[in-house]
Write a protein that holds these residues in place. Sequence first.
Motif, short mmCIF file in Angstrom:
data_model
loop_
_atom_site.label_atom_id
_atom_site.label_comp_id
_atom_site.label_asym_id
_atom_site.label_seq_id
_atom_site.Cartn_x
_atom_site.Cartn_y
_atom_site.Cartn_z
N ASN A 92 3.52 7.32 -7.81
CA ASN A 92 4.57 7.08 -7.37
C ASN A 92 4.55 6.34 -6.09
N GLY A 93 5.05 4.88 -6.24
CA GLY A 93 4.82 4.04 -4.81
C GLY A 93 5.60 4.34 -3.84
N THR A 94 6.72 4.90 -4.01
CA THR A 94 7.89 5.30 -2.91
C THR A 94 7.13 6.29 -1.91
N THR A 95 6.72 7.51 -2.51
CA THR A 95 6.18 8.45 -1.72
C THR A 95 4.70 7.85 -1.01
N ASN A 96 4.25 7.42 -1.67
CA ASN A 96 2.79 6.71 -1.16
C ASN A 96 3.03 5.72 0.28
N PHE A 97 4.34 5.01 -0.08
CA PHE A 97 4.60 4.22 1.12
C PHE A 97 5.10 5.15 2.24
N ILE A 98 5.78 6.07 1.90
CA ILE A 98 6.20 7.12 3.05
C ILE A 98 5.15 7.70 3.69
N LEU A 99 4.40 8.40 3.16
CA LEU A 99 3.01 9.10 3.51
C LEU A 99 2.18 8.12 4.09
N ASP A 158 13.47 6.20 6.07
CA ASP A 158 14.48 5.13 6.30
C ASP A 158 13.77 3.81 6.03
N GLU A 159 12.68 3.72 6.54
CA GLU A 159 12.06 2.49 6.47
C GLU A 159 11.61 1.98 5.08
N ALA A 160 11.51 2.93 4.08
CA ALA A 160 11.18 2.60 2.71
C ALA A 160 12.70 2.31 2.23
N THR A 161 13.62 2.75 2.63
CA THR A 161 15.01 2.56 1.90
C THR A 161 15.31 1.07 2.32
N CYS A 205 -8.96 13.30 6.78
CA CYS A 205 -8.50 13.25 5.69
C CYS A 205 -7.05 12.42 5.77
N VAL A 206 -6.41 12.11 4.75
CA VAL A 206 -5.22 11.64 4.58
C VAL A 206 -4.28 12.31 3.60
N VAL A 207 -2.78 12.40 3.75
CA VAL A 207 -1.85 13.16 2.62
C VAL A 207 -1.60 12.16 1.67
N LYS A 208 -1.89 12.54 0.40
CA LYS A 208 -1.00 11.81 -0.66
C LYS A 208 -0.52 12.79 -1.60
N PRO A 260 -10.07 13.40 1.50
CA PRO A 260 -11.02 12.82 2.41
C PRO A 260 -10.80 11.29 2.69
N ARG A 261 -10.90 10.81 3.69
CA ARG A 261 -10.86 9.24 3.95
C ARG A 261 -11.85 8.69 3.14
N SER A 262 -12.87 9.32 2.65
CA SER A 262 -13.89 8.50 1.99
C SER A 262 -13.60 8.32 0.61
N HIS A 263 -12.68 9.16 0.10
CA HIS A 263 -12.23 9.03 -1.59
C HIS A 263 -11.45 7.65 -1.67
N PRO A 264 -11.91 6.99 -2.65
CA PRO A 264 -11.18 5.93 -3.11
C PRO A 264 -9.60 5.95 -2.79
N LEU A 265 -9.09 6.91 -3.51
CA LEU A 265 -7.62 7.34 -3.11
C LEU A 265 -6.93 7.20 -2.07
N ALA A 266 -7.82 7.25 -0.89
CA ALA A 266 -7.22 7.66 0.51
C ALA A 266 -6.94 6.21 0.93
N SER A 267 -7.64 5.13 0.25
CA SER A 267 -7.39 3.80 0.81
C SER A 267 -6.25 2.94 0.23
N VAL A 268 -5.67 3.83 -0.93
CA VAL A 268 -4.65 3.21 -1.56
C VAL A 268 -3.13 3.03 -0.61
N ARG A 269 -2.91 2.08 -0.29
CA ARG A 269 -1.80 1.85 1.00
C ARG A 269 -0.53 1.56 0.32
N GLU A 270 0.54 1.50 1.13
CA GLU A 270 1.94 1.13 0.87
C GLU A 270 2.28 1.55 -0.42
N ALA A 271 3.04 0.64 -1.37
CA ALA A 271 3.51 1.21 -2.55
C ALA A 271 2.72 0.97 -3.82
N TYR A 272 1.50 0.79 -3.65
CA TYR A 272 0.47 0.63 -4.67
C TYR A 272 0.16 1.89 -5.22
N ASN A 273 -0.20 2.09 -6.74
CA ASN A 273 -0.58 3.22 -7.32
C ASN A 273 -2.11 3.20 -7.69
#
Length: 430
Positions: A161-168, A183-186, A246-249, A273-286
């Motif tokens: 879900n790109g919206t929640t990834n952007f927010i987090l 609010d920024e995502a909206t 770590c990062v929250v996703k 963990p920030r070392s996990h490839p999913l941690a680097s998925v930014r903004e609205a990407y999946n």
Amino acid sequence: MMRTQPLKVALLGCGVVGSEVARIMTTHATDLAARIGAPVELAGVAVRRGGRERAGIDPALITTDAVELVKRDDIDVVVEVIGGIEPARGLILSAMEHGASVVSANKALLAEDGSTLHASAAKHGVDLYYEAAVAGAIPLLRPLRESLAGDKVERVLGIVNGTTNFILDRMDTTGAGFAEALDEATALGYAEADPTADIEGFDAAAKAAILAGLAFHTRVTAADVYREGITEVSAADVASAKAMDCVVKLLAICERGADGQSVSARVHPAMIPRSHPLASVREAYNAVFVESEAAGQLMFYGPGAGGAPTASAVLGDLVAVCRNKLSGATGPGESAYAALTPQPVGIARTRYHLSLDVADRAGVLAQVAAVFAQHDVSIDTVRQQGRDGDATLVIVTHTATDAALAATVADLRGMDIVRDIAGIMRVEGE
């Protein structure tokens, strides 16, 4: 040899995705014809409200009578991008009854009643393709359904879900609170005016059901998916994740049970963990990890939403379905032979991060630790900070079942020394 008679396509919906599908069909008509082996012609576009101009679409193609459009004998393929359960389900079933194959982007319908759609497609000898229903432009469903058909998938883990990834992501990188990031995502168009489906996890849960069904050859519905949204994720949770590097996703996790007879699917926020490839998925990407017995780990990454990316997936399905029409064949149908049993979240095993506000006096830590031990939840690390007669305990556990953690939390809430349980979050990806 190129067939001169065109394959006719009916388009249901002309919003952000539908209008982009129509545009690509028009501007890339020559290329599409060469790839398919016959021209494709937009034969009708069903909309809710007529009477207004739609750029690039012949007004003569616009109709408000979707029922009549899908029943036309000359329609070869129906592309459904209106979403929702009804009237989409009825229109798709009617199209199939009249011999049309269907391309859909409707994750909610597929997650709720995909078995009915598959059964109808098989009965009438037509195709049902839906790559655009999960992860936008990312080729994901077809690899699960076809490329990995000879392998055994063990786990699917990802951000869908790109919206929640952007927010987090904004909460992590800027220190913003949830409301500010929403609010920024909206404002940027990532979140709908009513963001409930995204931020409460309904959108991701529907996608998880589809992924689990394909990966494990089992019928899984949205009702089988455990769901938590991100509305309770606080700036303090994000800060705690940072302290652990770590990062929250918001993750969708689908797993084959250890018994070989069950499957679990869950959607919830988690620290990774920030070392996990999913941690680097930014903004609205999946991004989605698929772990299989022979192929190992595969990662699929890209834009997960938006008109153009979703239309790209729709057009890919359209080309495949049209090729099948020309050859007189159909693609893979539903594969539910494994019939694994969907299991409740209580059996899922992971690590947990808890933040407790407790009385700051001798023996408190020992009493808290005893509750964890009573429920067979092993503590990995504890960090304590005192303030004004109270203290904060930050506890990270070893792997435990969700049921054991829930029982532990219930007992902790009943203790006088525990003022509040400020946060509970799973820790994944280690």
